[in-house]
Motif scaffolding. Structure first.
Motif, PDB file in Angstrom:
ATOM      1  N   ILE A  91     -54.115 -15.216 -44.085  1.00 34.53           N
ATOM      2  CA  ILE A  91     -55.060 -14.288 -43.472  1.00 34.53           C
ATOM      3  C   ILE A  91     -54.460 -13.742 -42.184  1.00 34.53           C
ATOM      4  O   ILE A  91     -53.611 -14.389 -41.559  1.00 34.53           O
ATOM      5  CB  ILE A  91     -56.430 -14.940 -43.183  1.00 34.53           C
ATOM      6  N   LYS A  92     -54.901 -12.573 -41.797  1.00 36.08           N
ATOM      7  CA  LYS A  92     -54.490 -11.971 -40.523  1.00 36.08           C
ATOM      8  C   LYS A  92     -55.635 -11.998 -39.516  1.00 36.08           C
ATOM      9  O   LYS A  92     -55.429 -11.810 -38.333  1.00 36.08           O
ATOM     10  CB  LYS A  92     -54.026 -10.529 -40.730  1.00 36.08           C
ATOM     11  N   SER A  93     -56.866 -12.228 -40.023  1.00 33.10           N
ATOM     12  CA  SER A  93     -58.055 -12.332 -39.179  1.00 33.10           C
ATOM     13  C   SER A  93     -59.141 -13.020 -39.996  1.00 33.10           C
ATOM     14  O   SER A  93     -58.962 -13.278 -41.186  1.00 33.10           O
ATOM     15  CB  SER A  93     -58.528 -10.953 -38.710  1.00 33.10           C
ATOM     16  N   LEU A  94     -60.255 -13.278 -39.352  1.00 36.27           N
ATOM     17  CA  LEU A  94     -61.392 -13.868 -40.060  1.00 36.27           C
ATOM     18  C   LEU A  94     -62.303 -12.792 -40.657  1.00 36.27           C
ATOM     19  O   LEU A  94     -63.300 -13.110 -41.292  1.00 36.27           O
ATOM     20  CB  LEU A  94     -62.194 -14.777 -39.115  1.00 36.27           C
ATOM     21  N   GLU A  95     -61.925 -11.540 -40.472  1.00 29.92           N
ATOM     22  CA  GLU A  95     -62.675 -10.425 -41.054  1.00 29.92           C
ATOM     23  C   GLU A  95     -62.269 -10.254 -42.520  1.00 29.92           C
ATOM     24  O   GLU A  95     -61.129 -10.496 -42.887  1.00 29.92           O
ATOM     25  CB  GLU A  95     -62.380  -9.124 -40.289  1.00 29.92           C
ATOM     26  N   GLY A  96     -63.207  -9.830 -43.330  1.00 29.37           N
ATOM     27  CA  GLY A  96     -62.900  -9.497 -44.715  1.00 29.37           C
ATOM     28  C   GLY A  96     -62.830 -10.666 -45.679  1.00 29.37           C
ATOM     29  O   GLY A  96     -62.410 -10.500 -46.821  1.00 29.37           O
ATOM     30  N   LEU A  97     -63.222 -11.857 -45.242  1.00 29.88           N
ATOM     31  CA  LEU A  97     -63.251 -12.991 -46.161  1.00 29.88           C
ATOM     32  C   LEU A  97     -64.417 -12.807 -47.130  1.00 29.88           C
ATOM     33  O   LEU A  97     -65.438 -12.212 -46.785  1.00 29.88           O
ATOM     34  CB  LEU A  97     -63.410 -14.309 -45.399  1.00 29.88           C
ATOM     35  N   GLU A  98     -64.263 -13.312 -48.343  1.00 26.99           N
ATOM     36  CA  GLU A  98     -65.320 -13.252 -49.346  1.00 26.99           C
ATOM     37  C   GLU A  98     -65.954 -14.621 -49.490  1.00 26.99           C
ATOM     38  O   GLU A  98     -65.284 -15.641 -49.307  1.00 26.99           O
ATOM     39  CB  GLU A  98     -64.746 -12.839 -50.702  1.00 26.99           C
ATOM     40  N   ILE A  99     -67.220 -14.645 -49.844  1.00 29.22           N
ATOM     41  CA  ILE A  99     -67.876 -15.926 -50.106  1.00 29.22           C
ATOM     42  C   ILE A  99     -67.441 -16.392 -51.494  1.00 29.22           C
ATOM     43  O   ILE A  99     -67.634 -15.694 -52.488  1.00 29.22           O
ATOM     44  CB  ILE A  99     -69.412 -15.799 -50.027  1.00 29.22           C
ATOM     45  N   GLY A 100     -66.826 -17.582 -51.528  1.00 23.53           N
ATOM     46  CA  GLY A 100     -66.301 -18.121 -52.773  1.00 23.53           C
ATOM     47  C   GLY A 100     -67.176 -19.225 -53.322  1.00 23.53           C
ATOM     48  O   GLY A 100     -68.371 -19.328 -53.000  1.00 23.53           O
TER      49      GLY A 100
END
Length: 159
Positions: A91-100
């Motif tokens: 990852i490059k940031s904590l933005e844009g993660l999806e709920i898995g």
């Protein structure tokens, strides 16, 4: 009572105790644990950090992840697959993660997969540990499988 039944009972007891802790205690504990991790020699030496995105009453990893990224370290988070398997993606940031699976934020499929190596630091969630540092996790076995294969330095993180 079997060992699995004992583990189930212990998990329930620990989760109940965690649920009853005041938020002020959790916040102070999270801050101190983050400080301990980022000031550790293992964190300072590692160029790559294999972390996890905390949920519920797990120890918060947000400050650790953000500090690693700020320092230019490569950060990878797990993606849960079927049959208690997981892969780590950068990852490059904590933005844009999806709920898995299990409601845990995860990197998307377009994030590069990384493999944990000897000079890396892996942060491992735990509900608790015994006096010999044997870890009790959430029971799905993801980190048990990961730990059996990794040569990275690992830090177990307990609430």
């Amino acid at each position: 009572m079997s060992i699995n039944e004992e583990k189930i009972e212990l998990r329930m007891k620990i989760r109940e105790e965690l649920a009853n802790l005041p938020q002020s205690y959790i916040d102070a504990s999270n801050d101190q644990i983050a400080e301990n991790v980022v000031s550790s020699d293992a964190f300072k030496r590692a160029e790559r950090i294999f972390a996890y995105c905390s949920v519920d009453r797990e120890v918060s990893t947000e400050k650790i992840i953000l500090e690693a990224l700020k320092q230019g370290k490569t950060v990878a988070l797990p993606v849960s697959l079927v049959k208690s398997q997981m892969v780590f993606r950068e990852i490059k940031s904590l933005e844009g993660l999806e709920i898995g699976r299990y409601g845990i934020p995860e990197p998307t499929d377009d994030c590069p997969e990384l493999f944990c190596e000897e000079n890396d630091l892996a942060l491992v969630p735990a509900l608790c540990c015994d006096r010999e540092f044997n870890r009790l996790g959430n029971g799905a076995g993801y980190y048990d499988r990961f730990l059996s294969d990794t040569k990275a330095f690992t830090l177990g993180i307990c609430p």
